[in-house]
Design an enzyme around this catalytic site. Sequence first.
Site, PDB file in Angstrom:
ATOM      1  N   HIS A 188       0.852  -1.468   0.152  1.00  0.00           N
ATOM      2  CA  HIS A 188      -0.019   0.100   0.022  1.00  0.00           C
ATOM      3  C   HIS A 188       0.943   1.222   0.047  1.00  0.00           C
ATOM      4  O   HIS A 188       1.668   1.430   1.083  1.00  0.00           O
ATOM      5  CB  HIS A 188      -0.839  -0.194   1.280  1.00  0.00           C
ATOM      6  CG  HIS A 188      -1.790   1.079   1.411  1.00  0.00           C
ATOM      7  ND1 HIS A 188      -2.942   1.049   0.545  1.00  0.00           N
ATOM      8  CD2 HIS A 188      -1.928   2.397   2.044  1.00  0.00           C
ATOM      9  CE1 HIS A 188      -3.742   2.305   0.939  1.00  0.00           C
ATOM     10  NE2 HIS A 188      -2.949   3.037   1.680  1.00  0.00           N
ATOM     11  N   ASP A 314     -11.615  -3.918  -2.570  1.00  0.00           N
ATOM     12  CA  ASP A 314     -11.039  -3.422  -1.455  1.00  0.00           C
ATOM     13  C   ASP A 314     -12.313  -3.417  -0.396  1.00  0.00           C
ATOM     14  O   ASP A 314     -12.395  -2.273   0.215  1.00  0.00           O
ATOM     15  CB  ASP A 314     -10.941  -1.781  -1.827  1.00  0.00           C
ATOM     16  CG  ASP A 314      -9.722  -1.115  -0.775  1.00  0.00           C
ATOM     17  OD1 ASP A 314      -9.051  -1.998  -0.083  1.00  0.00           O
ATOM     18  OD2 ASP A 314      -9.442  -0.145  -0.803  1.00  0.00           O
TER      19      ASP A 314
END
Length: 433
Positions: A188, A314
């Site tokens: 990320h 997500d």
Amino acid sequence: MLTDRRPILLANARVVDPSRDFDGTGDVLIADGIIRETRRGIGAAGVPEGTDVVNCSGKIVAPGLIDMRAFVGEPGFSHRETFASASQAAATGGITTIICQPDTSPVIDNSATVDFVMRRARDTAIVNIQPMAALTKGMRGEEMTEFGLLKAAGAVAFSDGDRSVTNSQVMRRALTYARDFDALIVHHTEDPDLVGEGVMNEGEFASRLGLMGIPKAAEAVILERDMRLVALTGGRYHAAALSCIESLEILKRARDAGLAVSASVSINHLALNENDIGPYRSFLKVSPPLRTEDDRRALVEAVASGLVDVIMSDHNPQDVEVKRLPFAEAAPGAIGLETMLPAGLRLVHNDEIDLKTLIRAMSTRPAELLGLPGGTLRTGAPADVIVIDPDVPWVVDPADLKSPCKNTPFDEARFTGRAIRTIVGGRTVFEHV
């Protein structure tokens, strides 16, 4: 629903199989948990006795979707999501494999927890669930986990979830270590210091709302550093969630240089932009934040061109106590297992992306990157298959969603198209009636 494993013939369908670069009319025969045959004209006469023959005229048959980034609350956060509820939601959305994230309690950073996840998922879920193990112990960004042991236990990749590893030396060692095990690092890319107290995309709209912004540089700075570390180490690297044009430019330079890098984008960033936040709609607060319309269009084009490999949900369920708050105070995250495919089909209907590319990004490429056996309709592959009605209209009613949390950014959205049958290991686990 769960049915027996009688052979199934999906007949007269539009078969879309990106693994064979195929898009045409045909039949798919499923028996004994695998795909027996995929061709035109198999016909009911040529199938085993007792076969369930399904007329799929006007429908699409494709490999089951593989969602590369979803939070499932077990262990530790079962009030937000369980393997059972997540798998029910996934099956409804045409997802046959979930890659769960390691940010649980305890963190998935040791073999025993990987083993727990796999056993618990096997006993309670109706779709496949594979764990992504933590990149660093406790996801603290300080000390690497034991990649070899974790991979042997069943971890399919390594990530610190929605946290960035800011220590460059740790990331360098992780990439070097992962190379020796042919492990995939999923990162990320968001510098927490540049994020600061930001809650949405930095720019004019944030100023008008009076909210602190998150600059695109927060993402680009980490991604640029990581590309240099990949060049230094030769590790396999996947950017977990890109959101802006600047990151796409960095990714393209790395690809052109021949680095082993790939990337994902969430369906939220392909379907929505910062203006959808409107009057402080906290269900659209996600990480990274929704960007501008120019960024959204660039991300769609990047998927269409193959620069971005994967579309993921997500999925991040949050309960009312942390989500129904003023925008600045609300937790980031949105559910997405049931709406990933319909939102993707909206892009297809709008001629922003073609269907084969969509299925490749939601199924075939995740399987290739993670070394999973799905993502294909080839003979002998696991019978993880979906049937899609591309034309059925429906409206998202949060009350009908399977996840216990209802924080969908597509509340009351009007979609055209959805999965109407989901088959996992040759068994129908969902059928829309």
